[in-house]
Design an enzyme around this catalytic site. Structure first.
Site, short mmCIF file in Angstrom:
data_model
loop_
_atom_site.label_atom_id
_atom_site.label_comp_id
_atom_site.label_asym_id
_atom_site.label_seq_id
_atom_site.Cartn_x
_atom_site.Cartn_y
_atom_site.Cartn_z
N ASN A 1 51.29 78.08 57.94
CA ASN A 1 51.99 78.42 56.70
C ASN A 1 51.83 77.25 55.74
OD1 ASN A 1 53.74 79.06 54.66
ND2 ASN A 1 55.60 78.99 55.91
N TRP A 2 50.97 77.44 54.75
CA TRP A 2 50.66 76.34 53.84
C TRP A 2 51.74 76.13 52.78
CZ3 TRP A 2 44.67 77.29 52.77
CH2 TRP A 2 43.97 77.14 53.98
N LYS A 3 52.71 77.04 52.74
CA LYS A 3 53.84 76.93 51.78
C LYS A 3 53.31 76.72 50.36
CE LYS A 3 56.82 75.59 55.56
NZ LYS A 3 58.04 74.90 56.02
N HIS B 1 61.07 84.13 55.59
CA HIS B 1 61.09 82.71 55.94
C HIS B 1 62.42 82.11 55.50
CE1 HIS B 1 60.08 78.46 56.12
NE2 HIS B 1 59.08 78.80 56.90
N GLU C 1 63.09 79.48 54.06
CA GLU C 1 63.08 78.91 52.72
C GLU C 1 63.28 79.99 51.67
OE1 GLU C 1 59.41 76.82 53.32
OE2 GLU C 1 60.45 75.43 54.66
N GLU D 1 62.20 80.16 64.01
CA GLU D 1 62.09 78.85 63.37
C GLU D 1 63.50 78.29 63.13
OE1 GLU D 1 58.08 78.37 61.19
OE2 GLU D 1 59.44 79.38 59.81
N GLY E 1 60.22 70.76 59.21
CA GLY E 1 59.90 69.59 58.40
C GLY E 1 60.68 68.34 58.75
N SER F 1 58.29 71.91 63.13
CA SER F 1 57.79 70.59 63.55
C SER F 1 56.82 70.65 64.73
CB SER F 1 58.96 69.63 63.86
OG SER F 1 59.66 69.32 62.67
N GLY G 1 53.83 74.50 59.86
CA GLY G 1 53.91 74.15 58.45
C GLY G 1 53.09 72.92 58.14
N GLY G 2 53.73 71.76 58.10
CA GLY G 2 53.08 70.52 57.66
C GLY G 2 51.76 70.23 58.36
P1 13P Z 1 56.92 72.47 59.76
O1 13P Z 1 55.86 72.73 60.79
O2 13P Z 1 56.48 71.63 58.62
O3 13P Z 1 58.20 72.00 60.40
O4 13P Z 1 57.26 73.91 59.09
C1 13P Z 1 57.53 74.98 59.90
C2 13P Z 1 57.57 76.21 59.07
O5 13P Z 1 58.48 76.38 58.27
C3 13P Z 1 56.48 77.17 59.23
O6 13P Z 1 56.79 78.38 58.60
#
Ligand code: 13P
Length: 264
Positions: free
Chosen positions: A27-29, A112, A114, A179, A185, A224, A245-246
């Site tokens: 997920n590149w957000k 998600h 977020e 999640e 993050g 994470s 994510g990251g």
């Molecule tokens: P991180 O891997 O950066 O913690 O993010 C997880 C995430 O929200 C994937 O959708």
């Protein structure tokens, strides 16, 4: 390596799940302009051969076309990060699931945390989006997860299972991603025991909600995930892959996580 690109998808996506290969999704957000996004996709695609898992990446809307041009016909599935419940209409700023399919997507993330937190999305709304995604032929990745306060209060499993029941539509054949919000993050992850307990609870909730079909729904872990902790998390029973994510913004890290995936 499972071929995940939409044109290669078998008519019944359940057949992918039967292979039980894990799915590593990035997920590149809200990151990466078109050039860097295409470059990252190129590096991911180049490293896909020989892996024993499926791969998917979820760029931001504006990079979908550039990334699709790179991934077209290859093994890495393209997905988007949200869709609207309607097929078309006066919904300024929104994107319909059928438009994502038209743009070459095979999947879409819905609900998600977020989006739930920053845009007030409810589980009922997420359920509508997941149904719209399925109607458009997309694999819906429905996200659920508790806050740290909810976990500390001992309510995590009950609240997450309620999110599952309220966010997953009838006849669902997509993916659920667990999640924990406090793990996103932060560099913190639940213990493998906690992940096993939660994934077991989500599986039970899916079986209650969907009947026997609940057994076939893939459950990803997200929060994470990195090359160091991936093997341990992916070895937990009922973890069908990872939503990253990251670390997914770095091709080497993302591919190292994919290399830690279990053989099907
Ligand atoms: P991180 O891997 O950066 O913690 O993010 C997880 C995430 O929200 C994937 O959708």
């Amino acid at each position: 390596m499972v071929l995940f690109f939409k044109k290669e998808l078998p008519s019944n996506p359940l057949s992918l799940r039967r292979k039980m290969q894990q799915l590593i999704a990035g997920n590149w957000k809200m990151n990466l302009l078109r050039g860097p996004a295409a470059a990252l996709a190129r590096d991911v695609a180049a490293g896909a051969a020989g892996l024993h898992c499926g791969l998917a990446v979820f760029p931001t809307f504006t990079a979908l076309a550039a990334v699709q041009a790179v991934l077209r016909g290859g093994p890495v599935m393209l997905g988007a990060q949200d869709c609207h419940v309607a097929v078309s209409g006066a919904f300024t700023g929104d994107v319909a699931a059928v438009m994502l399919a038209d743009a070459g997507c095979g999947a879409v993330i819905v609900g998600h945390s977020e989006r739930r937190q920053c845009h007030g999305e409810t589980s009922a709304g997420v359920q509508g989006k997941a149904a719209a995604a399925a109607a458009a032929g997309l694999l819906a990745v429905v996200c659920v997860g508790e806050t740290e306060a909810e976990r500390d209060a001992g309510h995590a499993e009950r609240l997450v299972c309620r999110q599952v029941a309220e966010s997953v539509p009838a006849g669902f054949s997509g993916v659920v991603a667990y999640e924990p919000i406090w793990a996103i993050g932060t560099g913190r992850t639940p213990t493998q025991q906690d992940v096993a307990a939660m994934h077991g609870a989500i599986r039970a909730a899916l079986l209650r909600h969907l009947g026997p079909d609940g057994a076939g729904v893939r459950i990803l872990y997200g929060g994470s995930v990195n090359p160091e902790n991936a093997a341990g998390l992916l070895a937990v029973p009922d973890v069908g892959g990872a939503l990253v994510g990251g670390a997914s913004l770095d091709a080497q890290k993302f591919l190292a996580i994919a290399a830690a995936a279990q053989r099907g």
